[in-house]
Design a protein around this motif. Structure first.
Motif, PDB file in Angstrom:
ATOM      1  N   GLU A   3       7.864   4.076  -8.273  1.00 32.30           N
ATOM      2  CA  GLU A   3       8.467   3.072  -9.155  1.00 32.30           C
ATOM      3  C   GLU A   3       8.834   1.791  -8.413  1.00 32.30           C
ATOM      4  N   THR A   4       9.349   1.907  -7.190  1.00 32.25           N
ATOM      5  CA  THR A   4       9.741   0.728  -6.410  1.00 32.25           C
ATOM      6  C   THR A   4       8.548  -0.180  -6.144  1.00 32.25           C
ATOM      7  N   ILE A   5       7.424   0.395  -5.807  1.00 33.02           N
ATOM      8  CA  ILE A   5       6.219  -0.405  -5.541  1.00 33.02           C
ATOM      9  C   ILE A   5       5.758  -1.093  -6.817  1.00 33.02           C
ATOM     10  N   GLN A   6       5.828  -0.394  -7.946  1.00 30.25           N
ATOM     11  CA  GLN A   6       5.428  -0.991  -9.217  1.00 30.25           C
ATOM     12  C   GLN A   6       6.347  -2.149  -9.587  1.00 30.25           C
ATOM     13  N   ILE A   7       7.650  -1.997  -9.364  1.00 30.46           N
ATOM     14  CA  ILE A   7       8.602  -3.074  -9.657  1.00 30.46           C
ATOM     15  C   ILE A   7       8.309  -4.290  -8.779  1.00 30.46           C
ATOM     16  N   GLU A   8       8.072  -4.067  -7.483  1.00 36.70           N
ATOM     17  CA  GLU A   8       7.759  -5.169  -6.577  1.00 36.70           C
ATOM     18  C   GLU A   8       6.469  -5.877  -6.994  1.00 36.70           C
ATOM     19  N   LYS A   9       5.485  -5.095  -7.430  1.00 37.08           N
ATOM     20  CA  LYS A   9       4.220  -5.680  -7.873  1.00 37.08           C
ATOM     21  C   LYS A   9       4.442  -6.532  -9.122  1.00 37.08           C
ATOM     22  N   THR A  10       5.254  -6.048 -10.036  1.00 36.74           N
ATOM     23  CA  THR A  10       5.552  -6.789 -11.260  1.00 36.74           C
ATOM     24  C   THR A  10       6.294  -8.083 -10.941  1.00 36.74           C
ATOM     25  N   LEU A  11       7.265  -8.020 -10.036  1.00 39.44           N
ATOM     26  CA  LEU A  11       7.990  -9.225  -9.631  1.00 39.44           C
ATOM     27  C   LEU A  11       7.062 -10.233  -8.977  1.00 39.44           C
TER      28      LEU A  11
END
Length: 84
Positions: A3-11
């Motif tokens: 989830e953390t990687i997905q959030i960073e990618k979205t940001l």
């Protein structure tokens, strides 16, 4: 994908979309991240040439912020200054 990687990618996508949209509208500007003032997710300093209006660029920046904020559910604060 964690989830953390997905959030960073979205940001990263949101920031890229915002910066690219401003560069498309105004050539010759410089956009850089600066420290947040309060509770916004990102704050950007937008340096513009003297031949552009700070008020016009700020208004456009706010419009572009709203588009990205609505799509990515985050808060961006633009700060427009003249290039030194």
């Amino acid at each position: 994908m964690p989830e953390t990687i997905q959030i960073e990618k979205t940001l990263a996508e949101a920031v890229t979309k915002f910066v690219d949209s401003l560069h498309h509208i105004y050539s010759g500007i410089k956009v850089k991240p600066v420290s947040n003032y309060e509770d916004e997710d990102f704050t950007f300093e937008i340096s513009i040439p003297k031949d552009l209006s700070i008020d016009e660029v700020l208004e456009t920046s706010h419009k572009e912020c709203i588009k990205v904020e609505d799509e990515y559910d985050l808060f961006i604060l633009p700060k427009v200054i003249y290039k030194q």
